[in-house]
Design a protein around this motif. Structure first.
Motif, PDB file in Angstrom:
ATOM      1  N   LEU A   1      49.322   3.607  15.619  1.00  0.00           N
ATOM      2  CA  LEU A   1      48.566   4.182  14.137  1.00  0.00           C
ATOM      3  C   LEU A   1      47.161   5.042  14.386  1.00  0.00           C
ATOM      4  O   LEU A   1      46.956   5.802  13.744  1.00  0.00           O
TER       5      LEU A   1
ATOM      6  N   GLN B   1      45.825   8.229  12.861  1.00  0.00           N
ATOM      7  CA  GLN B   1      44.613   8.173  12.173  1.00  0.00           C
ATOM      8  C   GLN B   1      43.492   9.121  12.843  1.00  0.00           C
ATOM      9  O   GLN B   1      42.801   9.900  12.140  1.00  0.00           O
TER      10      GLN B   1
ATOM     11  N   ASP C   1      43.135   8.417   6.247  1.00  0.00           N
ATOM     12  CA  ASP C   1      44.364   8.190   5.708  1.00  0.00           C
ATOM     13  C   ASP C   1      44.378   6.535   5.823  1.00  0.00           C
ATOM     14  O   ASP C   1      44.591   6.007   6.678  1.00  0.00           O
ATOM     15  N   LEU C   2      43.915   6.105   4.401  1.00  0.00           N
ATOM     16  CA  LEU C   2      44.070   4.542   4.180  1.00  0.00           C
ATOM     17  C   LEU C   2      45.359   3.967   3.858  1.00  0.00           C
ATOM     18  O   LEU C   2      45.622   2.778   3.772  1.00  0.00           O
ATOM     19  N   SER C   3      46.424   4.795   3.887  1.00  0.00           N
ATOM     20  CA  SER C   3      47.892   4.385   3.429  1.00  0.00           C
ATOM     21  C   SER C   3      48.503   4.077   4.454  1.00  0.00           C
ATOM     22  O   SER C   3      49.807   3.714   4.117  1.00  0.00           O
ATOM     23  N   VAL C   4      48.405   4.161   5.945  1.00  0.00           N
ATOM     24  CA  VAL C   4      49.236   3.948   6.912  1.00  0.00           C
ATOM     25  C   VAL C   4      49.710   2.394   6.814  1.00  0.00           C
ATOM     26  O   VAL C   4      50.958   2.294   7.349  1.00  0.00           O
ATOM     27  N   GLY C   5      49.032   1.445   6.321  1.00  0.00           N
ATOM     28  CA  GLY C   5      49.603   0.168   6.432  1.00  0.00           C
ATOM     29  C   GLY C   5      50.690   0.195   5.576  1.00  0.00           C
ATOM     30  O   GLY C   5      51.689  -0.586   5.750  1.00  0.00           O
TER      31      GLY C   5
ATOM     32  N   THR D   1      44.216   8.562  -0.484  1.00  0.00           N
ATOM     33  CA  THR D   1      44.895   7.625   0.060  1.00  0.00           C
ATOM     34  C   THR D   1      44.874   6.220  -0.233  1.00  0.00           C
ATOM     35  O   THR D   1      45.593   5.179  -0.084  1.00  0.00           O
TER      36      THR D   1
ATOM     37  N   LEU E   1      47.999   3.870  -1.206  1.00  0.00           N
ATOM     38  CA  LEU E   1      48.142   2.666  -0.477  1.00  0.00           C
ATOM     39  C   LEU E   1      48.779   1.820  -1.470  1.00  0.00           C
ATOM     40  O   LEU E   1      49.753   1.193  -1.099  1.00  0.00           O
TER      41      LEU E   1
ATOM     42  N   SER F   1      50.137  11.896  10.700  1.00  0.00           N
ATOM     43  CA  SER F   1      49.878  10.588  10.622  1.00  0.00           C
ATOM     44  C   SER F   1      50.902   9.588   9.822  1.00  0.00           C
ATOM     45  O   SER F   1      51.038   8.560  10.237  1.00  0.00           O
TER      46      SER F   1
ATOM     47  N   ALA G   1      52.993   6.510  11.322  1.00  0.00           N
ATOM     48  CA  ALA G   1      52.892   5.265  10.784  1.00  0.00           C
ATOM     49  C   ALA G   1      54.309   4.905  10.488  1.00  0.00           C
ATOM     50  O   ALA G   1      54.964   3.720  10.497  1.00  0.00           O
TER      51      ALA G   1
ATOM     52  N   GLU H   1      45.049  -1.162   7.854  1.00  0.00           N
ATOM     53  CA  GLU H   1      44.680   0.204   7.856  1.00  0.00           C
ATOM     54  C   GLU H   1      43.133   0.028   7.988  1.00  0.00           C
ATOM     55  O   GLU H   1      42.567   0.993   8.836  1.00  0.00           O
TER      56      GLU H   1
END
Length: 354
Positions: A77, A81, A91-95, A150, A154, A245, A249, A272
């Protein structure tokens, strides 16, 4: 031997001097950030050394394996990022993408118990690429700030995951034995999942260093307006960074499913923030334009090792978040100090050249 500069070539000389100064600044900044990555590596070794002195089993065969597995998903990740943050985005949506891809992998095996493992990996990456394309289109095409987009996706992606799961939990017994063994198998003495992370790291590092489009990401992060004026397709590059990214993820979601087996809609919740922390601590400037995926990976390993070492050192686990927060603040402060140092040196060189 003397050299005469013709009046009509003065502007060319000025341009050459400016380019030389830019190259000198790039080299100086590169040396400083490499030194910072070395410092992170030394801090990691010091932490491991202290923890091993307290409990020698910390670096036993199983202990080393647990450390590598604990860092694997965070490293994958963090690489994605880092590519985004280098372009001065986030990019805060990776989780949420991780959770969606992990659950999609489990649902695939429920529907097709004999599905090839390669198909599951491609499906997870495909889910991530689709989510990354949504982020990239909104950020690069619609010109909406990455933080806003993002943060919204998320919750959107997590909502889709919860709606799809509808309270269902996928257990390890629902996964094929071959896929589950991927999460526990070793190759050449290293966990197979850790080798996935290493391959991702090497490919990303080679791309950023060796390809023009990779180097253009740094130019975009340094000054997007100047990059656009110089002919760099800023929108296309930023879109590509967000898609990469998202794809990584998605891969992390597949690795998560292989390692843990038990899946629900909450998989990857909150990770994230740890990813952004790992990237920033690893030397990637939060303002874009500098850093490397190698430093981001080191930051991820450092944070995961801190999480494993604090209980061994009998430190209250609630202090872990405080330590991570302090590292983020220190990293941002160091970024500004390094940038100021580079600027002072360049001003000094220009003054001597004048």
């Amino acid at each position: 031997m003397t050299t005469t500069i013709r009046p009509e070539s003065a502007s060319d000389a000025d341009a050459g001097a400016g380019a030389s100064g830019g190259r000198a600044g790039t080299r100086l900044g590169h040396r400083l950030f490499v030194a910072r990555e070395v410092g992170i590596g030394l801090a990691l070794l010091l932490l491991i050394g202290i923890t091993t002195a307290v409990n020698p089993r910390f670096l036993s065969g199983q202990g080393r394996r647990d450390l590598l597995l604990g860092a694997t998903i965070l490293v994958v990740l963090a690489v994605g990022q880092a590519i985004v943050i280098i372009t001065r985005n986030v990019d805060l949506s990776v989780g949420s993408v991780l959770g969606l891809a992990a659950f999609a992998t489990g649902k695939l095996f429920l529907a097709m118990p004999d599905a090839p493992i390669a198909l599951a990996i491609l499906a997870g990456i495909g889910v991530g690429l689709l989510c990354g394309a949504v982020n990239g289109a909104l950020i690069a095409v619609a010109r909406v700030p990455a933080l806003v987009v993002t943060l919204g996706t998320l919750y959107v992606f997590r909502g889709i995951d919860y709606s799809w799961a509808a309270g269902q939990q996928i257990n390890a017994a629902d996964m094929p034995d071959g896929f589950k063994s991927m999460g526990s198998a070793d190759l050449l003495g290293f966990p197979l999942l850790a080798l996935f992370a290493l391959a991702v790291l090497l490919v990303a590092g080679f791309y950023l260093r060796s390809y023009r489009s990779g180097r253009e990401l740094y130019a975009i992060g340094s000054d997007p307006a100047a990059a656009r004026l110089s002919g760099i397709p800023v929108g296309r590059r930023v879109f590509g960074a967000l898609v990469v990214s998202g794809g990584l993820a998605g891969l992390a979601g597949v690795l998560y499913a292989a390692r843990f087996g038990t899946l629900d809609a909450a998989a990857g919740s909150g990770i994230e923030l740890s990813v952004v922390a790992a990237v920033v601590v690893g030397g990637v400037a939060i303002f874009g334009g500098s850093g490397s995926v190698y430093g981001a990976a080191l930051g991820a390993v450092l944070l995961s090792t801190i999480g494993s070492a604090l209980p061994v050192l009998r430190v209250n686990p609630f202090w872990q978040q405080a330590v991570v927060g302090a590292l983020i603040l220190a990293a941002i402060g160091l970024d500004r100090a390094l940038a100021a140092r580079v600027a002072r040196r360049l001003r000094g060189r220009r003054a001597r050249g004048a």
